[in-house]
Every structure is written in C-alpha cells, then in structure tokens.
Design an enzyme around this catalytic site. Structure first.
Site, PDB file in Angstrom:
ATOM      1  N   ASN A   1     -10.696  -2.657  -6.579  1.00 52.56           N
ATOM      2  CA  ASN A   1      -9.926  -1.700  -7.400  1.00 52.56           C
ATOM      3  C   ASN A   1     -10.617  -1.339  -8.717  1.00 52.56           C
ATOM      4  OD1 ASN A   1      -6.638  -2.906  -6.343  1.00 52.56           O
ATOM      5  ND2 ASN A   1      -7.854  -1.200  -5.553  1.00 52.56           N
TER       6      ASN A   1
ATOM      7  N   ASP B   1       0.817  -1.215   0.000  1.00 49.95           N
ATOM      8  CA  ASP B   1       0.000   0.000   0.000  1.00 49.95           C
ATOM      9  C   ASP B   1       0.855   1.270   0.000  1.00 49.95           C
ATOM     10  OD1 ASP B   1      -2.301   1.453  -0.003  1.00 49.95           O
ATOM     11  OD2 ASP B   1      -2.896   0.968   2.042  1.00 49.95           O
TER      12      ASP B   1
HETATM   13  C1  FPP Z   1      -1.940   0.248  -3.239  1.00 50.31           C
HETATM   14  O1  FPP Z   1      -1.449   1.542  -3.388  1.00 50.31           O
HETATM   15  C2  FPP Z   1      -1.493  -0.592  -4.307  1.00 50.31           C
HETATM   16  C3  FPP Z   1      -2.279  -1.145  -5.269  1.00 50.31           C
HETATM   17  C4  FPP Z   1      -3.732  -0.926  -5.374  1.00 50.31           C
HETATM   18  C5  FPP Z   1      -1.736  -1.997  -6.300  1.00 50.31           C
HETATM   19  C6  FPP Z   1      -0.337  -2.451  -6.075  1.00 50.31           C
HETATM   20  C7  FPP Z   1       0.184  -2.714  -7.393  1.00 50.31           C
HETATM   21  C8  FPP Z   1       1.473  -2.793  -7.724  1.00 50.31           C
HETATM   22  C9  FPP Z   1       2.627  -2.708  -6.786  1.00 50.31           C
HETATM   23  C10 FPP Z   1       1.775  -2.945  -9.155  1.00 50.31           C
HETATM   24  C11 FPP Z   1       1.240  -4.214  -9.754  1.00 50.31           C
HETATM   25  C12 FPP Z   1       2.114  -5.354  -9.465  1.00 50.31           C
HETATM   26  C13 FPP Z   1       2.288  -6.410 -10.284  1.00 50.31           C
HETATM   27  C14 FPP Z   1       3.212  -7.487  -9.881  1.00 50.31           C
HETATM   28  C15 FPP Z   1       1.609  -6.512 -11.582  1.00 50.31           C
HETATM   29  P1  FPP Z   1      -2.516   2.693  -3.540  1.00 50.31           P
HETATM   30  O2  FPP Z   1      -2.666   2.975  -4.981  1.00 50.31           O
HETATM   31  O3  FPP Z   1      -3.766   2.329  -2.829  1.00 50.31           O
HETATM   32  O4  FPP Z   1      -1.778   3.864  -2.823  1.00 50.31           O
HETATM   33  P2  FPP Z   1      -2.470   5.023  -1.988  1.00 50.31           P
HETATM   34  O5  FPP Z   1      -3.222   4.364  -0.872  1.00 50.31           O
HETATM   35  O6  FPP Z   1      -1.306   5.804  -1.518  1.00 50.31           O
HETATM   36  O7  FPP Z   1      -3.353   5.768  -2.940  1.00 50.31           O
END
Ligand code: FPP
Length: 243
Positions: free
Chosen positions: A68, A20
């Site tokens: 998501n 996250d």
């Molecule tokens: C949370 O950060 C992360 C995600 C929703 C997706 C995580 C995805 C990756 C690391 C890339 C995909 C990986 C592969 C292996 C294909 P957030 O976007 O919720 O961050 P925030 O809470 O700061 O907005």
C-alpha cells in the site's frame, strides 16, 4: 434468521478478513476514496463486535499492506490517520470490553508517533482475554516469512540454534502471529479471488470464502453466511474424507 443454521459447536476460532472494495464503494457514490476507508473502519468495528458475539476468538483484519506504500501520498497519510484515530478514540472501548489488540506487521517506515500509539495500545490490552483483534498494518505475508527466517538465521549465527532444529512449530513462533492459532477461515470481499500476499504461511489449510459485497456494505449477516459456508466444507488436512 441466518443464526439458526450456524452450528454453534463449530465456530472458527480465528477468522481473517481482507477488507477490499472501499475505493470502489466510494467511487460508485461519487465520493473520494477516503470516505470508503472511513466507512470501512466503522464496519470493521461493527464486525469486531459481531465476531465476539458469535464466539469467534481471533479476528485478523488487513488495514495496510506492505504494497500500500505505492498508493498516492494523501491516501497513505489518510490510512495512517485512521489507524491513529482507532488507536486513540476506540482504545478505551476495546479495553473495557476485554479486547486484546495486536498489530501485526513491520515497524519499518512507520513514524515515531504511529509506533508509540501501537506500543501503547498493545501494552494496555495485553492481558485481556475476551477477544483478540489483530490489525495487520504494514503487513505482507512474504515480509513475515523473511523476518522469521532472519530471526532464526541470527540465532544459528549466534550458536543458539542448530539448522536441523528448525521445524514448523519454531518457524510459526517466529512469525508476527506468534501465539495466535492459524485462521480456519479467510473472507475476502469485493469479488477479488486472490490472497494478495496476506498471511501466507498461516493460511496453509485455511478455508476461503470470497464474496461480491464491497467491504463498507459488509454486515454481520454476511459474516454468518461465510461461517455457514465454512461449516459445510470437508476439511481433510491431506487425509481422506471423514464425511
Ligand atoms: C482495500 O480497499 C482496503 C484497504 C487497502 C485498507 C482497508 C482499510 C480500512 C478498512 C481502514 C483502516 C482500518 C483500521 C482499523 C485502521 P481498496 O482501497 O483497495 O478498494 P478498491 O479495491 O475498491 O480500490
């Protein structure tokens, strides 16, 4: 430094991670959210290598949740693109290093190309035994439980199973994580203190470590610190303390 205090005889077999903070990491740098996700993929690869080095057997990372889909369309297609890229550009490296890749989650709403890439990667690496990388993609813990219940209900309807025969083992075998031991340790980055519909059934006895670092800044050292934290917990599983 940190490695000296890790007990090599008590490494968790299975570590699950909620990666996250990608968006906030990017925002803090005045960059678009996708830059955070891109950096997040690089870190996920580094941590996969680190986990194998440390002696962890299974790593489950959450790359896309069933929730998501509520994100803006350009972010959804960006995350799909990152999965495509990983399943294409990094597949040879995974395979040559003995990594068995599994993708956990629903196939619903995923397009044909995505499904083909997933199926190809999973099939190619299915006999690898050095390390297990599970990418939770289009994954939700409740969805996992519902699809397991549906599978078992169909067997009952067909007369192949009696309701009384349904037990914890059978239920576990019907989940997306079939054949994978339950995680001993969950790590969530970015200081959010929630499970957020991650692997719910499987985390009944999982130790949880929450850290402030945003995922793109997560390092092998953070992983080692989380393992040390885990090793200091008294895991009782409902029994009295053994310490
Ligand atoms: C949370 O950060 C992360 C995600 C929703 C997706 C995580 C995805 C990756 C690391 C890339 C995909 C990986 C592969 C292996 C294909 P957030 O976007 O919720 O961050 P925030 O809470 O700061 O907005």
């Amino acid at each position: 430094m940190e490695e000296k205090v890790v007990d090599k005889n008590a490494i968790p077999r299975h570590v699950a991670i909620i990666m996250d903070g990608n968006g906030r990491w990017a925002k803090a740098r005045g960059m678009p959210r996708m830059m955070g996700h891109r950096k997040g993929v690089e870190v996920a690869k580094e941590i996969t290598r680190a986990a194998a080095d440390i002696g962890i057997e299974y790593l489950t990372i959450w790359a896309f949740s069933t929730e998501n889909w509520r994100r803006p369309p350009e972010e959804i297609s960006g995350l799909m693109g990152l999965l495509h890229h990983t399943l294409k550009a990094d597949l040879t490296e995974f395979h040559e290093n003995g990594v068995r890749l599994r993708v956990l989650g629903s196939r619903k709403n995923l397009d044909q190309k995505t499904l083909e890439l997933i199926d190809h990667a999973v099939k190619l690496t299915q006999n690898n035994t050095r390390f297990n990388l599970n990418i939770a993609f289009n994954y939700g813990g409740r969805d996992d439980i519902i699809q397991a219940a549906r599978t078992l209900a169909k067997k009952v309807q067909e007369g192949a199973l009696q309701p009384d025969e349904i037990n914890e083992d059978l239920f576990s075998e019907s989940l997306y994580t079939c054949g994978i031991p339950d995680p001993e340790l969950l790590i969530r980055t970015s200081n959010e203190l929630r499970i957020s519909n991650y692997i719910l059934w499987q985390m009944a006895y999982t130790e949880m470590v929450f850290i402030e670092t945003y995922w793109p800044d997560f390092t092998k050292d953070d992983l080692l610190k989380a393992i040390i934290d885990y090793q200091q917990r008294d895991r009782r599983f409902g029994k009295v303390s053994s310490k």
